[in-house]
Design an enzyme around this catalytic site. Structure first.
Site, PDB file in Angstrom:
ATOM      1  N   CYS A  12      45.158  45.729  31.689  1.00  0.00           N
ATOM      2  CA  CYS A  12      44.411  45.777  32.940  1.00  0.00           C
ATOM      3  C   CYS A  12      45.277  45.319  34.119  1.00  0.00           C
ATOM      4  CB  CYS A  12      43.218  44.848  32.769  1.00  0.00           C
ATOM      5  SG  CYS A  12      42.008  45.084  33.988  1.00  0.00           S
TER       6      CYS A  12
ATOM      7  N   CYS B 155      37.985  42.577  30.100  1.00  0.00           N
ATOM      8  CA  CYS B 155      38.394  42.767  31.494  1.00  0.00           C
ATOM      9  C   CYS B 155      37.668  43.943  32.152  1.00  0.00           C
ATOM     10  CB  CYS B 155      39.905  43.009  31.515  1.00  0.00           C
ATOM     11  SG  CYS B 155      40.602  43.171  33.137  1.00  0.00           S
TER      12      CYS B 155
ATOM     13  N   GLY C 299      34.013  39.058  43.522  1.00  0.00           N
ATOM     14  CA  GLY C 299      32.685  38.447  43.593  1.00  0.00           C
ATOM     15  C   GLY C 299      32.634  37.113  42.886  1.00  0.00           C
TER      16      GLY C 299
END
Length: 374
Positions: A111, A205, A13
């Site tokens: 992550c 994150c 996004g």
């Protein structure tokens, strides 16, 4: 049937992944987006320090709507997947246990290693029939080898250095050759993408912006204790909990009435003591060697006489020599010295444009002696 190679792109996004979708289509790939949901504030007891908890639409949901609008505009499919459990087990539990041990972990590195380039890639290859995966990172991947991005200011190889050659073999990074973020935004504007002027994501994150000390209190109870001058052993004040302070930190110590400002130079987690030193004496922050474990090397072939390293993101590289030890352990020497090198963080090695790999810092040394108070 199409003979185009299929790319599953991580769509967050944001503007970077939006432009990646456009670029990959332009390059002739069959492109589908995959949006990951990795954090659930209600399930994960994320209340303290979370200013988004009372909003009608959480930032994560807004990100999905933005990704969907971009996908629709470009005429590609957007999948959605939930990795909340994987993130909690593989990233967040380690993040918290490292803080409890008095260390400073980097969640972005975990992550990438366990979510974006493990859970995500497994899902893309096994469930969605991907030939490649793509991400909007600023880094260059050639034949599964990692190199710095052209935009040195945005280069993200520091966060990718724990990825193996195997993990990167089928990875595309379309933003590698851009000179600046402005170029990326310009393409988004030209293509009339809704994310063109959207701010970069910040914070932890996949969790986002939080008031950090408050956020940690959701998972680590406050344990007030003494702030002690490491030189004199004199008590100077009280802290809220050793875990909430990082090496080198100057703000938030509330040590009024001292002749000069102090900084955090270490802690004893068992005794719950936070050690500080005056700003005029930086010797407690200074080191010239470290020991690191869990070494992942992405390149086999490199010149041992031409190495540099970073100990934190955006730090200038400093010249180093290395000693490779058994069990993926490495000793790194930096005679020019550095400050605030911190256990739990990562050392990343470079040879020119090559990002060779990274390891987790365990011990710090100065003039041959280990700094045990860290």
């Amino acid at each position: 049937m199409s003979n185009k190679k299929k790319v599953i792109l991580g769509m967050s996004g944001g503007v970077d992944s939006s432009v990646c979708a456009y670029l990959l289509l332009k390059q002739g790939y069959e492109v589908e987006g995959l949006f990951m949901r990795n954090w659930d504030s209600m399930l994960n007891n994320d209340f303290l320090g979370n200013e988004n908890i009372s909003q009608d639409i959480c930032p994560q949901e807004q990100d999905y709507q933005d990704a969907l609008e971009v996908a629709n505009k470009l005429g590609i499919k957007l999948h959605r997947v939930d990795f909340v459990n994987e993130y909690w087990n593989d990233v967040f539990k380690t993040f918290i246990s490292e803080y409890e041990a008095g260390r400073t972990p980097n969640p972005d590195i975990l992550c990438n290693k366990y979510i974006k380039f493990k859970a995500f890639s497994d899902y893309a290859f096994n469930n969605l029939g991907a030939d490649y995966i793509a991400m909007g990172h600023y880094a260059k991947v050639t034949d599964g080898r990692l190199y710095r991005a052209k935009d040195q200011n945005k280069d993200q190889t520091y966060f990718l250095a724990q990825l193996s050659h195997e993990q990167l073999k089928r990875v595309l990074m379309p933003l590698a050759e851009f000179s600046s973020k402005e170029e990326v935004r310009k393409i988004a504007q030209e293509q009339d993408l809704i994310t063109a002027s959207k701010k970069d994501s910040t914070g932890i994150c996949f969790i986002g912006e939080r008031k950090f000390t408050k956020f940690l209190q959701n998972y680590i109870p406050m344990q007030p204790g003494d702030i002690v001058d490491i030189r004199t052993n004199k008590k100077l004040g009280k802290h809220e909990g050793c875990f909430y302070y990082t090496i080198g930190q100057r703000k938030g110590l509330n040590l009024g009435g001292q002749a000069e400002p102090y900084y955090v130079c270490g802690h004893d987690v068992k005794k719950n003591i936070l050690y500080v030193a005056p700003s005029s004496d930086l010797s407690y922050l200074t080191s010239d060697a470290l020991l690191a474990t869990g070494l992942t090397l992405n390149h086999d072939d490199f010149d041992h006489n031409n190495l540099s390293a970073k100990f934190r993101y955006r730090q200038q590289d400093i010249p180093v020599t290395i000693e490779l030890l058994p069990n993926n352990t490495i000793k790194v020497y930096y005679p020019s010295e550095s400050q605030a090198v911190t256990p739990g963080q990562q050392v990343v090695l470079y040879e020119g444009q090559k990002c060779l790999g990274g390891a987790v810092i365990e011990k710090i040394y100065y003039k041959g002696s280990e700094k045990t108070y860290l």
